[in-house]
Design a protein around this motif. Sequence first.
Motif, PDB file in Angstrom:
ATOM      1  N   GLY A   4      -1.746  -2.501  11.485  1.00  0.00           N
ATOM      2  CA  GLY A   4      -1.502  -3.808  11.580  1.00  0.00           C
ATOM      3  C   GLY A   4      -1.237  -4.625  10.733  1.00  0.00           C
ATOM      4  O   GLY A   4      -1.245  -4.290   9.504  1.00  0.00           O
ATOM      5  N   LEU A   5      -1.180  -5.967  11.119  1.00  0.00           N
ATOM      6  CA  LEU A   5      -1.016  -6.883  10.267  1.00  0.00           C
ATOM      7  C   LEU A   5      -2.220  -7.433   9.421  1.00  0.00           C
ATOM      8  O   LEU A   5      -3.275  -7.060  10.165  1.00  0.00           O
ATOM      9  CB  LEU A   5      -0.339  -8.121  11.025  1.00  0.00           C
ATOM     10  N   PRO A   6      -2.251  -7.853   8.089  1.00  0.00           N
ATOM     11  CA  PRO A   6      -3.506  -8.411   7.855  1.00  0.00           C
ATOM     12  C   PRO A   6      -3.955  -9.585   8.465  1.00  0.00           C
ATOM     13  O   PRO A   6      -3.235 -10.152   9.664  1.00  0.00           O
ATOM     14  CB  PRO A   6      -2.829  -8.939   6.229  1.00  0.00           C
TER      15      PRO A   6
ATOM     16  N   ASN B   9      18.257  -4.020  12.900  1.00  0.00           N
ATOM     17  CA  ASN B   9      18.031  -3.064  13.923  1.00  0.00           C
ATOM     18  C   ASN B   9      18.305  -1.903  13.107  1.00  0.00           C
ATOM     19  O   ASN B   9      19.495  -1.331  12.827  1.00  0.00           O
ATOM     20  CB  ASN B   9      19.008  -2.923  15.086  1.00  0.00           C
ATOM     21  N   THR B  10      17.283  -1.084  12.603  1.00  0.00           N
ATOM     22  CA  THR B  10      17.405   0.088  11.800  1.00  0.00           C
ATOM     23  C   THR B  10      16.619   1.168  12.312  1.00  0.00           C
ATOM     24  O   THR B  10      15.217   1.147  12.782  1.00  0.00           O
ATOM     25  CB  THR B  10      17.115  -0.214  10.222  1.00  0.00           C
ATOM     26  N   ASP B  11      16.732   2.611  12.009  1.00  0.00           N
ATOM     27  CA  ASP B  11      15.598   3.921  12.113  1.00  0.00           C
ATOM     28  C   ASP B  11      15.210   4.036  10.677  1.00  0.00           C
ATOM     29  O   ASP B  11      14.387   5.012  10.833  1.00  0.00           O
ATOM     30  CB  ASP B  11      16.463   4.651  12.475  1.00  0.00           C
ATOM     31  N   TYR B  12      15.418   3.245   9.773  1.00  0.00           N
ATOM     32  CA  TYR B  12      14.672   3.422   8.604  1.00  0.00           C
ATOM     33  C   TYR B  12      13.064   3.163   8.691  1.00  0.00           C
ATOM     34  O   TYR B  12      12.821   2.268   9.382  1.00  0.00           O
ATOM     35  CB  TYR B  12      15.016   2.582   7.404  1.00  0.00           C
ATOM     36  N   LEU B  13      12.439   3.995   7.973  1.00  0.00           N
ATOM     37  CA  LEU B  13      10.831   3.656   8.464  1.00  0.00           C
ATOM     38  C   LEU B  13      10.085   3.597   6.951  1.00  0.00           C
ATOM     39  O   LEU B  13       8.835   3.465   7.055  1.00  0.00           O
ATOM     40  CB  LEU B  13      10.173   4.799   9.145  1.00  0.00           C
ATOM     41  N   PHE B  14      10.808   3.912   5.909  1.00  0.00           N
ATOM     42  CA  PHE B  14      10.349   4.071   4.598  1.00  0.00           C
ATOM     43  C   PHE B  14      11.294   3.244   3.453  1.00  0.00           C
ATOM     44  O   PHE B  14      12.248   3.235   3.863  1.00  0.00           O
ATOM     45  CB  PHE B  14       9.954   5.349   4.293  1.00  0.00           C
ATOM     46  N   PHE B  15      10.684   2.755   2.524  1.00  0.00           N
ATOM     47  CA  PHE B  15      11.396   2.347   1.295  1.00  0.00           C
ATOM     48  C   PHE B  15      10.668   2.373   0.070  1.00  0.00           C
ATOM     49  O   PHE B  15       9.346   2.202  -0.003  1.00  0.00           O
ATOM     50  CB  PHE B  15      12.110   0.932   1.458  1.00  0.00           C
ATOM     51  N   VAL B  16      11.010   2.537  -1.100  1.00  0.00           N
ATOM     52  CA  VAL B  16      10.487   2.808  -2.365  1.00  0.00           C
ATOM     53  C   VAL B  16      11.342   1.962  -3.373  1.00  0.00           C
ATOM     54  O   VAL B  16      12.556   2.004  -3.262  1.00  0.00           O
ATOM     55  CB  VAL B  16      10.339   4.110  -2.792  1.00  0.00           C
ATOM     56  N   ALA B  17      10.507   1.157  -4.090  1.00  0.00           N
ATOM     57  CA  ALA B  17      11.367   0.290  -5.081  1.00  0.00           C
ATOM     58  C   ALA B  17      11.829   0.945  -6.335  1.00  0.00           C
ATOM     59  O   ALA B  17      11.322   1.998  -6.936  1.00  0.00           O
ATOM     60  CB  ALA B  17      10.328  -0.623  -5.885  1.00  0.00           C
ATOM     61  N   ARG B  18      13.134   0.783  -6.843  1.00  0.00           N
ATOM     62  CA  ARG B  18      13.865   1.355  -7.808  1.00  0.00           C
ATOM     63  C   ARG B  18      13.356   0.712  -9.280  1.00  0.00           C
ATOM     64  O   ARG B  18      13.965   1.019 -10.318  1.00  0.00           O
ATOM     65  CB  ARG B  18      15.208   1.323  -7.734  1.00  0.00           C
ATOM     66  N   TYR B  19      12.665  -0.179  -9.175  1.00  0.00           N
ATOM     67  CA  TYR B  19      12.262  -1.233 -10.190  1.00  0.00           C
ATOM     68  C   TYR B  19      13.524  -1.892 -10.736  1.00  0.00           C
ATOM     69  O   TYR B  19      13.414  -2.492 -11.923  1.00  0.00           O
ATOM     70  CB  TYR B  19      11.641  -0.206 -11.551  1.00  0.00           C
ATOM     71  N   ASP B  20      14.604  -2.176 -10.105  1.00  0.00           N
ATOM     72  CA  ASP B  20      15.674  -3.134 -10.524  1.00  0.00           C
ATOM     73  C   ASP B  20      16.074  -4.223  -9.397  1.00  0.00           C
ATOM     74  O   ASP B  20      17.123  -4.849  -9.409  1.00  0.00           O
ATOM     75  CB  ASP B  20      16.806  -2.271 -10.683  1.00  0.00           C
TER      76      ASP B  20
ATOM     77  N   VAL C  52       8.978  -4.045  11.291  1.00  0.00           N
ATOM     78  CA  VAL C  52       8.933  -4.202  12.519  1.00  0.00           C
ATOM     79  C   VAL C  52       8.861  -2.754  13.502  1.00  0.00           C
ATOM     80  O   VAL C  52       8.201  -2.671  14.244  1.00  0.00           O
ATOM     81  CB  VAL C  52      10.097  -5.211  13.213  1.00  0.00           C
ATOM     82  N   SER C  53       9.741  -1.996  12.865  1.00  0.00           N
ATOM     83  CA  SER C  53       9.901  -0.626  13.618  1.00  0.00           C
ATOM     84  C   SER C  53       8.494   0.196  13.274  1.00  0.00           C
ATOM     85  O   SER C  53       7.894   0.691  14.339  1.00  0.00           O
ATOM     86  CB  SER C  53      10.852   0.182  12.869  1.00  0.00           C
ATOM     87  N   ARG C  54       7.751  -0.138  12.048  1.00  0.00           N
ATOM     88  CA  ARG C  54       6.556   0.531  11.944  1.00  0.00           C
ATOM     89  C   ARG C  54       5.438   0.011  12.773  1.00  0.00           C
ATOM     90  O   ARG C  54       4.613   0.722  13.476  1.00  0.00           O
ATOM     91  CB  ARG C  54       6.143   0.539  10.487  1.00  0.00           C
ATOM     92  N   LEU C  55       5.477  -1.356  13.015  1.00  0.00           N
ATOM     93  CA  LEU C  55       4.572  -1.963  14.125  1.00  0.00           C
ATOM     94  C   LEU C  55       4.706  -1.404  15.287  1.00  0.00           C
ATOM     95  O   LEU C  55       3.587  -1.173  15.927  1.00  0.00           O
ATOM     96  CB  LEU C  55       4.844  -3.635  13.766  1.00  0.00           C
TER      97      LEU C  55
END
Length: 352
Positions: A293-295, A315-326, A246-249
């Motif tokens: 945007g969205l697909p 409600n977050t100021d995070y803009l990125f995330f990456v999987a840890r594979y767990d 939502v923040s990125r959009l």
Amino acid sequence: MMSYQKRGWQRLFIFSLLPLLLGIVGSTSWLWWSWVISPVSSTAKPQRFQIHKGTATQQIGAKLEQAGLIRSKYAWSLLARYKNWQDPKGDFQAGTYELSANQPMNVIAETIRDGKVVQTSFTIPEGWSLRQMARYFQEKGWFSAEDFIKAASKVDRKQFSWLPADIPILEGFLFPDTYQLPAEKITPQGVVEQMLERFEQTALPVYQKEKGKTNFTLKEWVTLASIVEKEAVVAEERRRIAGVFVSRLQKGIKLESDPTVEYAFGITQTPDRPLTFAQVRQPSPYNTYATPGLPPTPIAAPGLPALQAVLNPENTDYLFFVARYDGTHVFSRTIQEHEAAVAQIRRERQKR
């Protein structure tokens, strides 16, 4: 000429035999009835028996007798009259039944009258795409994957007026759940209709209740929820992932979601074979690395928790995330933090 007295004795004799004769007839009739409604066989196996809509009572009896499930179609008609089960009232319901010749005729009749049709179950997990559903139904031997995709490509707004006007296919709107359907409804169209009805009953009221608090249209809501469904493995992270998107959009930043690339090109990445730079750069309306945007449509069937997360994101100021594979993710606020997290996870992966 017979005397009046003699004729009187004859009448008396006949009248005295009448109760006995009636008793014999009654006993014989009762024995016949008991026999005719009894099970045809004590060792018979269940069999499928189908009744089409509008089939008359006498026709049902004739089919049952022909199938070896009852002894007499005439006895069937007598039972229906005695119970006042009549055709205009629709007492015998259409459908597919599992009946056996080791059941008494009245039990068979009550089964059909009560509409205890054969129920077939299937389960669609959250996050499945139409392609996965199509393969599932084909593997069950119900119908071909192609026929299911054709049925899911018909957007019936007459029956389901709430469906968005600008969707070419029902991706995302076939609700993931466990279903019990009458055997005769196990057709591509029957399955699609049941799944749309479940969305209408389960998901749509959630959106209608909260739509005053969101800027998302129905299609946008389901589309973003489908991406959250594919990204979130751990329930505790679902609202945070929704909040990141939502923040990125809102900031005009591309979503850059791996599942959209996989959907766009029909590929599946693994920990050992992640997406390549060439793949994420390949243009497609569904590739959110290449297209802002969205697909154009959802990419999978989101469950209720993912749908709710989009309506109530963290409600977050995070803009990125990456999987840890767990199943969990590392969340970052800046691109520098994100790139460092990606590098760290790769190093840990190489060590393992």
